[in-house]
Design a protein around this motif. Sequence first.
Motif, PDB file in Angstrom:
ATOM      1  N   SER A  68      -1.593   0.121   6.705  1.00 34.82           N
ATOM      2  CA  SER A  68      -2.929   0.564   6.572  1.00 34.82           C
ATOM      3  C   SER A  68      -2.953   2.111   6.536  1.00 34.82           C
ATOM      4  N   ILE A  69      -3.870   2.705   5.371  1.00 33.52           N
ATOM      5  CA  ILE A  69      -3.716   4.160   5.227  1.00 33.52           C
ATOM      6  C   ILE A  69      -5.182   4.521   5.330  1.00 33.52           C
ATOM      7  N   LYS A  70      -5.121   6.195   6.004  1.00 34.50           N
ATOM      8  CA  LYS A  70      -6.113   6.839   5.870  1.00 34.50           C
ATOM      9  C   LYS A  70      -5.813   8.260   5.405  1.00 34.50           C
ATOM     10  N   PRO A  71      -6.690   8.790   4.577  1.00 31.93           N
ATOM     11  CA  PRO A  71      -6.469  10.119   4.000  1.00 31.93           C
ATOM     12  C   PRO A  71      -6.833  11.128   5.219  1.00 31.93           C
ATOM     13  N   PHE A  72      -5.994  12.209   4.952  1.00 30.14           N
ATOM     14  CA  PHE A  72      -5.999  13.169   6.006  1.00 30.14           C
ATOM     15  C   PHE A  72      -7.309  13.852   5.878  1.00 30.14           C
ATOM     16  N   ASP A  73      -7.910  14.160   4.867  1.00 29.81           N
ATOM     17  CA  ASP A  73      -8.930  14.763   4.356  1.00 29.81           C
ATOM     18  C   ASP A  73     -10.016  13.736   3.927  1.00 29.81           C
ATOM     19  N   PRO A  74     -11.181  13.464   4.950  1.00 32.27           N
ATOM     20  CA  PRO A  74     -11.916  12.432   4.639  1.00 32.27           C
ATOM     21  C   PRO A  74     -12.899  12.710   3.200  1.00 32.27           C
ATOM     22  N   CYS A  93      -3.483  -4.093  -2.856  1.00 32.19           N
ATOM     23  CA  CYS A  93      -4.247  -2.810  -2.365  1.00 32.19           C
ATOM     24  C   CYS A  93      -5.791  -3.364  -2.186  1.00 32.19           C
ATOM     25  N   HIS A  94      -6.040  -3.309  -0.792  1.00 28.67           N
ATOM     26  CA  HIS A  94      -7.394  -4.051  -0.332  1.00 28.67           C
ATOM     27  C   HIS A  94      -8.112  -2.619   0.224  1.00 28.67           C
ATOM     28  N   SER A  95      -9.188  -2.357  -0.274  1.00 30.84           N
ATOM     29  CA  SER A  95     -10.162  -1.560   0.068  1.00 30.84           C
ATOM     30  C   SER A  95     -11.025  -2.249   1.426  1.00 30.84           C
ATOM     31  N   VAL A  96     -10.994  -1.510   2.628  1.00 34.23           N
ATOM     32  CA  VAL A  96     -11.500  -2.079   3.765  1.00 34.23           C
ATOM     33  C   VAL A  96     -12.486  -1.201   4.511  1.00 34.23           C
ATOM     34  N   ASN A 101      -8.975   3.202   5.237  1.00 36.22           N
ATOM     35  CA  ASN A 101      -9.594   3.084   4.101  1.00 36.22           C
ATOM     36  C   ASN A 101      -9.115   1.897   3.062  1.00 36.22           C
ATOM     37  N   TYR A 102      -7.680   1.707   3.133  1.00 35.99           N
ATOM     38  CA  TYR A 102      -7.220   0.688   2.449  1.00 35.99           C
ATOM     39  C   TYR A 102      -6.066   0.089   3.338  1.00 35.99           C
ATOM     40  N   ILE A 103      -5.830  -1.273   2.957  1.00 39.22           N
ATOM     41  CA  ILE A 103      -4.493  -1.844   3.576  1.00 39.22           C
ATOM     42  C   ILE A 103      -3.771  -2.309   2.427  1.00 39.22           C
ATOM     43  N   LEU A 104      -2.521  -1.975   2.386  1.00 38.93           N
ATOM     44  CA  LEU A 104      -1.436  -2.404   1.244  1.00 38.93           C
ATOM     45  C   LEU A 104      -0.399  -3.479   1.812  1.00 38.93           C
ATOM     46  N   LYS A 105      -0.275  -4.560   0.867  1.00 35.01           N
ATOM     47  CA  LYS A 105       0.661  -5.506   1.259  1.00 35.01           C
ATOM     48  C   LYS A 105       1.939  -5.036   0.494  1.00 35.01           C
ATOM     49  N   VAL A 106       3.083  -5.005   1.186  1.00 30.04           N
ATOM     50  CA  VAL A 106       4.106  -4.263   0.640  1.00 30.04           C
ATOM     51  C   VAL A 106       5.324  -5.202   0.896  1.00 30.04           C
TER      52      VAL A 106
END
Length: 146
Positions: A68-74, A93-96, A101-106
């Motif tokens: 799960s990723i979230k930008p430091f600067d919204p 890559c899924h926008s959630v 903001n996103y969930i990546l399957k790796v």
Amino acid sequence: MEEIDRKIVSLLSRNGRMSFTELARQAGLSVSAVHQRVRRLEAEGVITGYIALCNADVIGLPLTAFVSIKPFDPAAPDDLPSRLADLTAIEACHSVAGEENYILKVRVASPTALEDLLQQIRSIANVSTRTTVVLSTPYEHRPPTV
């Protein structure tokens, strides 16, 4: 979508290599009628492609994780998918909605490879990450119910 088209899509989503002869038999149509319907479904964008599913363990990518990723600067531009597109270990890559903001399957070869990938994601995209490692996958790639 007509019921017969739903049947064709259902059959192909379970076996994309099914011959037109077998598809026609199971759908109850002639081979030429099935062929025309499949080509129309492809042209309309209902069927978007055919893929080979690989056993990740056998090809050397036994570790699956969700990042799960979230930008430091919204307020930063929302271009994370394009910035991460060249990282081939990212399978999806899924926008959630929610905190991230996103969930990546790796998929990667090892915990060390996952650690390296996370560092790449953080530096390329300027994001914080939260990672969930998959222990087992009882099922995956289930065909849609149409």
